[in-house]
Design a protein around this motif. Structure first.
Motif: not given
Lengths: 108, 938
Positions: B561-576
């Motif tokens: 769950r902790c990882v998913f907060l940061l790493d959910n596979g969404s490029l948009q979220r990573y970029s933001a």
């Protein structure tokens, strides 16, 4: 002149960041291009701004700093390589996922 | 204590030989099982031989050292020591190891080639030797961790079984977690003493105990020791580790790995012992484990399960003896380490034989074995007698010493300790009786998968030897074990030994009474087993393993769950997240850094042209951003921005950059148009208002931040290292264009790296395009049909004569680049744009056969040119990429200055052309494939 350049860099960055945050591949590509302009101009500006002082050795001339220019020159070409690679990636993702969303499977 | 030879190379040879030899069985297994076994035995025998050459000094009470600086700055040296305690453990590890090697060759199934098994076993053995020989505690920890890892591999040896994998993981999690605690404890200990060397730590007992860090250091180190030696409440991994093949249990779970924890107690006793905390923690844990595990052992139906709990109980006894904190109890503890290793290894081997012969270890089915295997049964009964503490056997002697200690211990619990000791003795007798009676007598076997009989002669030989030792030590201790025990106890106590003597008969006294009580009570308990078992049946079941599994799963889930907060596979979220993080980081750096001079720009007067260029740039940027859904318009607006940037470079004295930017601009536009052609025509749906405002906020923060940063940078005084380049460009590099000279000469190595990156881009693009098919749309985004006239004649006619012209220009630009704006990068871009124009105007069918299809050879040529001219300076005794230059007179052309750097530049040129053409023509070729795939000829 410095203020003009700073505002140009700021606007390029803002627009580039906004486009990179879009959900489709094409605006992301545009955004990266704009951001590269901003970064290249910023790096270039680190040599300060000089008029009529190209770093070409001539008798009695003054020169601007050549080092940032050398850095930026390769950055421009590598930036193009990266844009091209991302374009390939976008097309490959389109072929695999049938969709030009940056996160295939989503629709926003 | 005398310190003989200060650095004994022979000592280092023991672990070195063990580690070097551990691959041998794996390499030799193709020669047969026997060869693999002999190789493993040879390595162990070699180590034993080396050890015996050093043994005399250790028996004499001397400590031998080997020292080699490893990371002295961190207090980590490769230093070893051999004293009596280390000698004892080395003998156990190597002696029982040799017996296990012999036993395993018979035990493991014929189809197992044994190489892997013996290699891991040797790795484990090498690590164990490291643990007991380490002088530096950090080094000890390194070996300690290797024992955990290699025992994981051994427990999971039958990796096709789910049971094995789960059990191995649990053992690794518990002992590995303990290892981390031990690491922290050792670091604290090093902090207190100022050294991680045992010699210094053992001498600093007073200082350690009075330090405020003593309590945390002790707790952490004990956590490491207790997890390894399976002390309550960390004991649960050991019964589950019985999923390991029986030779592993006989080796790891009786004699070696589980003894590493109590070894650590013995080793650090002079430094950590003699405090109330030590007494209560170590003694208390040992006492609880002793009684609790003995009681559980009685109720186990699996033979190895019973032995495992018995092992836990005996480890508890040893821990308790160290906790009692008197010299005599420490001696008793070490004595029991020896005795337990001997009788428990033989019992595990006997259990393995029963398992091997019957196909099951369940004591409800395995009965009456005495009839089928009388010799094995006799041996096992003697060993079990030693486990129970029957006189004439070695287990009796150390148990008797324990009872004597329990009786003489007056404060603070004068009656409790003898009581506890007697109860524990009774339970040990009871479970030993159950083992003997259930397995070897008690009627007939029930429904066995195999017909049992005596095992092969050599499979039984290790047990015979061990049982013989039980008897010899039990009857004549003074002639057998006494010197070894003296040496080991002397090293553990780091001082003079108290007066004691090993003997079978000490007269009628309290300990003997307790022994008799324990024997009688144990037999009584076993006689009452039926009501006891019935009572145990109705107890609520305890499953530490399921609890552990549940905890483990919970941990994994929350981690996910902790990882998913940061790493959910969404490029948009990573970029933001990335942009937000960079902004926070930059703000923090700005606010916490040294105060700058503020913004005071050395104003270069802005003229109308500059303002106009800015307006064009703003128009293009903001327009493209606002209208990004109108893709074609957006591309045109972005190209406007590129032109404005080019103008900026010209104006601000950067002609090379302007040329490059202009050429790249053309490539970028062609690229964008090609991509546009394939993308689905529908526009993206509008983002939600929340998303839009988040992105706008991030964009404004980023833009504002960059503008501010630029102003701050331009306000700071300029300091540059470029003076050197400006001075040396002509005399050193032979060129007046300083930018070009930097690229191909001064910083040529950087450029070599950069064109390598470009070459990788070309190769990666080629790979991405491999077997890629895209539908060629019939209409554009506005629903207009694409023009069927793909290659207008006019364009075709115009571009063909342009090609030689453009090539001439690029050659000119290339040649002059060393002195005036130009060079490999720009010339390469111009050439590639000219080539791509041929693709666009004349079509792929025209251009394809006229150009090389694969980029890799050309890229290689370019890179080899650049690297080769760099290497060419070696024969002249100069470093990589040293350049040379001179003038040549050519007919017609006159004086031409040639520099070796031009060859380098040629490499750059070739790579740039190949990359650009690969990317753009690759995209074009897609359309060829798409056309032939979908519409037929267009």
């Amino acid at each position: 002149m410095e203020a003009l350049l700073a505002s140009a860099i700021g606007v390029l960055t803002a627009c580039g960041v906004f486009l990179i945050l879009r959900a489709r591949t094409f605006p992301v590509l545009l955004g990266l291009t704009l951001l590269s302009y901003a970064v290249n101009l910023f790096l270039f500006a680190s040599g300060r701004l000089h008029l009529d002082a190209p770093p070409l050795i001539r008798a009695g001339a003054s020169y601007t700093d050549p080092l940032p220019q050398a850095l930026v020159l390769t950055a421009i070409v590598i930036g193009f390589g990266m844009t091209g690679y991302l374009a390939m990636l976008a097309l490959r993702a389109l072929a695999e996922a049938g969709d030009d969303h940056v996160d295939p499977g989503k629709d926003s | 204590m005398a310190h003989s030879h200060d650095s004994n190379l022979l000592l280092a040879a023991i672990p070195a030989l063990a580690f070097a030899g551990c691959l041998l069985p794996l390499l030799l297994q193709r020669c047969g099982r026997a060869v693999a076994a002999i190789a493993a035995a040879a390595v162990m025998a070699g180590c034993l031989g080396l050890l015996l050459r050093l043994a005399a000094a250790a028996f004499a009470g001397q400590t031998q050292f080997f020292r080699l600086a490893w990371l002295p700055a961190w207090g980590l040296d490769f230093s070893l020591r051999l004293d009596g305690l280390g000698l004892l453990f080395c003998l156990l590890i190597l002696g029982i190891g040799l017996l296990v090697v012999l036993y395993a060759a018979w035990y493991l199934p014929e189809e197992d080639r044994l190489g892997r098994f013996y290699s891991i076993l040797l790795l484990f053995m090498a690590a164990m030797l490291g643990v007991v020989l380490a002088e530096n505690l950090l080094l000890l920890l390194v070996f300690w961790e290797i024992t955990s890892l290699s025992s994981f591999l051994l427990v999971a040896y039958r990796s096709d079984r789910h049971e094995s994998r789960i059990s191995a993981r649990m053992a690794l999690a518990v002992t590995g977690g303990g290892g981390l605690a031990l690491f922290a404890g050792i670091l604290l200990l090093g902090e207190i003493v100022g050294s991680h060397e045992l010699s210094a730590i053992l001498d600093a007992g007073e200082r350690i105990r009075s330090s405020p860090l003593y309590t945390p250091a002790l707790l952490l180190i004990l956590l490491g020791a207790f997890t390894k030696s399976a002390q309550f409440p960390f004991h649960f991994w050991l019964p589950n580790a019985m999923a390991a093949p029986t030779p592993v249990s006989a080796y790891l779970h009786s004699a070696t790995m589980v003894k590493a924890g109590v070894f650590l107690l013995a080793r650090l006793y002079p430094a950590l012992g003699s405090s109330d905390l030590w007494f209560w923690l170590v003694g208390g844990t040992g006492a609880v484990t002793l009684v609790y595990a003995a009681a559980i052992a009685l109720f186990r139906n699996d033979i190895k399960g019973l032995l495992a709990y018995s092992t836990i109980s005996h480890l508890g006894l040893i821990t308790l003896l160290f906790g009692l904190d008197t010299p005599l109890s420490v001696i008793a503890g070490i004595f029991h380490i020896i005795n337990h290793a001997i009788f428990k290894a033989s019992l595990f081997m006997a259990a393995g034989i029963v398992d091997h012969e019957c196909g099951t270890r369940d004591m409800r089915r395995v009965n009456g074995m005495f009839r089928y295997m009388p010799i094995t049964a006799t041996l096992a009964i003697i060993a079990a007698g030693s486990m129970a503490g029957v006189p004439l056997l070695n287990g009796f002697l150390s148990k008797e010493m324990f009872f004597a200690e329990a009786v003489s211990y007056s404060e603070p619990i004068s009656w409790a300790l003898p009581l506890l000791a007697t109860v524990a003795g009774m339970l040990a007798v009871a479970y030993s009786a159950r083992f003997v009676h259930d397995v070897f007598f008690n009627g007939e076997p029930v429904d066995l998968p195999r017909q049992p009989h005596e095992p092969p002669r050599w499979m039984r030989a290790p047990i015979e030897l061990l049982v013989l030792l039980c008897l010899l030590v039990g009857v004549v201790p003074a002639w057998t074990v006494a010197p070894l025990l003296d040496a080991a106890a002397g090293a553990a106590l780091q001082g003079p030994l108290p007066d004691f003597h090993l003997a079978l008969w000490h007269g009628f006294n309290k300990p003997l009474l307790m022994s008799l009580l324990a024997l009688a009570g144990g037999v009584l308990i076993y006689a009452l087993r039926r009501p006891l078992f019935a009572w145990q049946e109705q107890l609520p079941p305890m499953h530490p393993r399921t609890a552990f599994e549940r905890f483990y799963r919970l941990l994994a889930l929350s981690a996910r769950r902790c990882v998913f907060l940061l790493d959910n596979g969404s490029l948009q979220r990573y970029s933001a997240l990335l942009f937000a993080f960079v902004f926070v980081l930059a703000t923090w750096a700005h606010l916490s850094g040294p105060p700058g001079g503020g913004i005071s720009v050395p104003a270069l007067v802005a003229d109308e042209a500059a303002v106009a260029a800015l307006c064009v740039l703003l128009l293009g940027t903001v327009g493209a951003t606002a209208l990004y859904r109108e893709r074609l318009l957006a591309v045109i607006l972005v190209s406007l921005v590129g032109l404005a940037v080019t103008l900026t470079f010209i104006r601000l004295s950067a002609p090379d950059l302007a040329l490059t930017q202009l050429a790249v601009e053309m490539g970028t536009i062609i690229l964008m148009l090609l991509v546009l052609y394939y993308l689905p025509p529908r526009s993206a749906p509008k983002s939600s208002a929340a998303r839009l405002s988040r992105d706008l906020l991030l964009a404004l923060l980023a833009g504002g931040g960059m503008a501010l940063l630029t102003l701050l940078m331009l306000s700071a005084p300029a300091a540059s290292i470029s003076g050197f380049y400006l001075q040396q460009s002509v005399p050193g590099g032979g060129g007046a264009n300083v930018v070009n000279v930097i690229l191909v000469d001064f910083r040529g190595f950087d450029t070599l790296g950069e064109i390598t990156v470009l070459a990788m881009v070309a190769l990666a693009s080629q790979a991405l395009l491999e077997r890629l098919t895209l539908r060629s749309p019939a209409h554009d985004a506005d629903g207009r049909r694409w023009d069927r006239d793909v290659h207008p004649l006019f364009l075709a006619m115009l571009t063909r004569p342009l090609l030689p012209l453009a090539l001439t220009v690029s050659v000119y630009i290339f040649l002059r680049g060393h002195n005036v704006p130009g060079g490999g990068f720009v010339a390469g871009l111009i050439t590639s744009v000219a080539l791509v124009m041929q693709y666009l105007a004349n079509g792929i069918d025209f251009a394809q056969p006229r150009l090389p299809a694969r980029p890799a050879p050309l890229l290689a040529v370019g890179l080899l040119l650049a690297a080769g001219i760099g290497v060419a300076s070696w024969p002249f005794g100069r470093p990589f990429l040293t350049s040379a230059h001179g003038h040549v007179q050519l007919p017609l052309l006159g004086d031409i200055e040639l520099a070796s750097a031009m060859v380098f530049d040629l490499g750059v040129y070739v790579v740039v052309v190949t990359v650009v053409v690969t990317i753009l023509a690759g995209l074009g070729r897609l359309s060829l494939r798409a056309r032939s795939g979908n519409e037929g000829p267009a």
